[in-house]
Design a protein around this motif. Sequence first.
Motif, mmCIF file in Angstrom:
data_model
loop_
_atom_site.group_PDB
_atom_site.id
_atom_site.type_symbol
_atom_site.label_atom_id
_atom_site.label_comp_id
_atom_site.label_asym_id
_atom_site.label_seq_id
_atom_site.Cartn_x
_atom_site.Cartn_y
_atom_site.Cartn_z
ATOM 1 N N PHE A 1 -15.697 27.486 26.717
ATOM 2 C CA PHE A 1 -16.878 26.743 26.771
ATOM 3 C C PHE A 1 -17.656 27.217 25.674
ATOM 4 O O PHE A 1 -17.760 28.531 25.223
ATOM 5 C CB PHE A 1 -17.542 27.169 27.924
ATOM 6 N N THR A 2 -18.517 26.348 24.688
ATOM 7 C CA THR A 2 -19.491 26.892 23.851
ATOM 8 C C THR A 2 -20.828 27.774 24.380
ATOM 9 O O THR A 2 -21.236 28.499 23.742
ATOM 10 C CB THR A 2 -19.945 25.874 22.884
ATOM 11 N N GLN A 3 -21.186 27.654 25.706
ATOM 12 C CA GLN A 3 -22.222 28.533 26.239
ATOM 13 C C GLN A 3 -21.407 29.493 27.131
ATOM 14 O O GLN A 3 -20.801 29.150 28.299
ATOM 15 C CB GLN A 3 -23.185 27.667 27.221
ATOM 16 N N ASP A 4 -21.509 30.897 26.591
ATOM 17 C CA ASP A 4 -20.704 31.863 27.354
ATOM 18 C C ASP A 4 -21.410 32.499 28.386
ATOM 19 O O ASP A 4 -20.716 33.140 29.148
ATOM 20 C CB ASP A 4 -20.147 32.974 26.056
ATOM 21 N N ASN A 5 -22.684 32.501 28.418
ATOM 22 C CA ASN A 5 -23.487 33.074 29.783
ATOM 23 C C ASN A 5 -24.411 32.153 30.104
ATOM 24 O O ASN A 5 -25.235 31.740 28.977
ATOM 25 C CB ASN A 5 -23.602 34.403 29.570
ATOM 26 N N LEU A 6 -25.074 31.877 31.178
ATOM 27 C CA LEU A 6 -26.091 31.343 31.481
ATOM 28 C C LEU A 6 -27.044 32.157 32.508
ATOM 29 O O LEU A 6 -26.530 32.894 33.582
ATOM 30 C CB LEU A 6 -25.827 30.029 32.242
ATOM 31 N N THR A 7 -28.228 31.699 32.468
ATOM 32 C CA THR A 7 -29.259 32.319 33.496
ATOM 33 C C THR A 7 -30.164 30.932 33.845
ATOM 34 O O THR A 7 -30.711 30.519 33.149
ATOM 35 C CB THR A 7 -30.308 33.258 32.781
ATOM 36 N N LEU A 8 -30.269 30.868 35.129
ATOM 37 C CA LEU A 8 -30.841 29.797 35.712
ATOM 38 C C LEU A 8 -31.813 30.350 36.887
ATOM 39 O O LEU A 8 -31.808 31.499 37.256
ATOM 40 C CB LEU A 8 -30.044 28.860 36.481
ATOM 41 N N LYS A 9 -32.838 29.644 37.023
ATOM 42 C CA LYS A 9 -33.612 29.889 38.261
ATOM 43 C C LYS A 9 -32.907 29.346 39.618
ATOM 44 O O LYS A 9 -32.042 28.302 39.472
ATOM 45 C CB LYS A 9 -35.015 29.255 37.979
ATOM 46 N N GLU A 10 -33.413 29.683 40.734
ATOM 47 C CA GLU A 10 -32.839 29.170 42.077
ATOM 48 C C GLU A 10 -33.336 27.832 41.929
ATOM 49 O O GLU A 10 -34.361 27.383 41.779
ATOM 50 C CB GLU A 10 -33.577 30.109 43.013
ATOM 51 N N GLY A 11 -32.432 26.809 42.462
ATOM 52 C CA GLY A 11 -32.834 25.413 42.746
ATOM 53 C C GLY A 11 -31.318 24.443 42.523
ATOM 54 O O GLY A 11 -30.346 25.084 43.003
ATOM 55 N N SER A 12 -31.550 23.344 42.439
ATOM 56 C CA SER A 12 -30.541 22.389 42.453
ATOM 57 C C SER A 12 -30.458 21.672 40.862
ATOM 58 O O SER A 12 -31.200 21.593 40.138
ATOM 59 C CB SER A 12 -31.201 21.134 43.233
ATOM 60 N N TYR A 13 -28.990 21.793 40.846
ATOM 61 C CA TYR A 13 -28.585 21.442 39.619
ATOM 62 C C TYR A 13 -27.476 20.527 39.627
ATOM 63 O O TYR A 13 -26.654 20.248 40.490
ATOM 64 C CB TYR A 13 -28.055 22.882 38.901
ATOM 65 N N ILE A 14 -27.213 19.499 38.510
ATOM 66 C CA ILE A 14 -26.328 18.589 38.227
ATOM 67 C C ILE A 14 -25.512 19.365 37.013
ATOM 68 O O ILE A 14 -26.267 19.564 35.822
ATOM 69 C CB ILE A 14 -26.583 17.279 37.859
ATOM 70 N N PHE A 15 -24.309 19.600 37.023
ATOM 71 C CA PHE A 15 -23.413 20.119 35.729
ATOM 72 C C PHE A 15 -22.812 18.797 35.072
ATOM 73 O O PHE A 15 -22.096 18.078 35.755
ATOM 74 C CB PHE A 15 -22.478 21.301 36.279
ATOM 75 N N GLU A 16 -23.227 18.722 33.761
ATOM 76 C CA GLU A 16 -22.713 17.748 32.952
ATOM 77 C C GLU A 16 -21.767 18.427 31.957
ATOM 78 O O GLU A 16 -22.333 19.244 31.257
ATOM 79 C CB GLU A 16 -23.840 16.965 32.016
ATOM 80 N N ILE A 17 -20.427 18.194 31.981
ATOM 81 C CA ILE A 17 -19.592 18.706 31.400
ATOM 82 C C ILE A 17 -18.890 18.033 30.094
ATOM 83 O O ILE A 17 -18.563 16.637 30.396
ATOM 84 C CB ILE A 17 -18.324 19.187 32.052
ATOM 85 N N SER A 18 -18.970 18.382 28.810
ATOM 86 C CA SER A 18 -18.612 17.389 27.796
ATOM 87 C C SER A 18 -17.318 18.075 27.436
ATOM 88 O O SER A 18 -17.011 19.436 27.174
ATOM 89 C CB SER A 18 -19.543 17.236 26.743
ATOM 90 N N ASN A 19 -16.305 17.196 26.709
ATOM 91 C CA ASN A 19 -14.946 17.795 26.504
ATOM 92 C C ASN A 19 -15.065 17.307 24.911
ATOM 93 O O ASN A 19 -15.121 15.871 24.511
ATOM 94 C CB ASN A 19 -13.922 16.664 27.123
ATOM 95 N N ASN A 20 -15.387 18.060 24.037
ATOM 96 C CA ASN A 20 -15.391 18.083 22.539
ATOM 97 C C ASN A 20 -14.112 18.189 21.900
ATOM 98 O O ASN A 20 -13.743 19.372 21.564
ATOM 99 C CB ASN A 20 -16.462 19.116 22.068
ATOM 100 N N ASN A 21 -13.313 17.014 22.046
ATOM 101 C CA ASN A 21 -11.950 17.113 21.303
ATOM 102 C C ASN A 21 -10.969 18.285 21.907
ATOM 103 O O ASN A 21 -10.145 18.897 21.033
ATOM 104 C CB ASN A 21 -12.136 17.187 19.825
ATOM 105 N N VAL A 22 -10.901 18.423 23.063
ATOM 106 C CA VAL A 22 -9.809 19.442 23.623
ATOM 107 C C VAL A 22 -8.521 19.019 23.596
ATOM 108 O O VAL A 22 -7.470 19.722 23.060
ATOM 109 C CB VAL A 22 -10.271 19.998 24.952
ATOM 110 N N GLY A 23 -8.429 17.771 23.386
ATOM 111 C CA GLY A 23 -7.176 17.043 23.250
ATOM 112 C C GLY A 23 -6.534 16.526 24.671
ATOM 113 O O GLY A 23 -5.314 15.961 24.594
#
Length: 130
Positions: free
Chosen positions: A43-65
């Motif tokens: 993943f290009t983002q190696d650590n995340l910090t978020l606030k408590e709440g509701s999220y939708i994760f959008e995952i992009s595949n950048n030429n993984v093959g």
Amino acid sequence: MKKILATLVILLGFNSHGNAQDKMMKKEMQATTVTLEQTKGAFTQDNLTLKEGSYIFEISNNNVGHDVGFVLVSKGKDASNPENHIKTAYVTSVVKNNSKEKSNITTLQKGEYVYFCPLNPTPQYTLTVE
């Protein structure tokens, strides 16, 4: 009379379907989208910090093959056991090469989580919710 009753039933069905879509749209508007990108083996983002709440994760595949996915687990639980996965965070469809997919709405409480892709495969990264 039967035609009128049938028409009313159809109209009420459309109305309730429309209301369900409206409710879903409102929930999605209340959720924050977190965009994560995968490259070959990472993943290009190696650590995340978020606030408590509701999220939708959008995952992009950048030429993984090949197809990729997304797994989120509370830290300390066995990430290899699918029973421990937060299933709402799964993308709704595998992410094809050079495309994006989203998860369902996932509510996160304070704590630490790990995220990874077993299809890519990637290391486990830390997601902290404050």
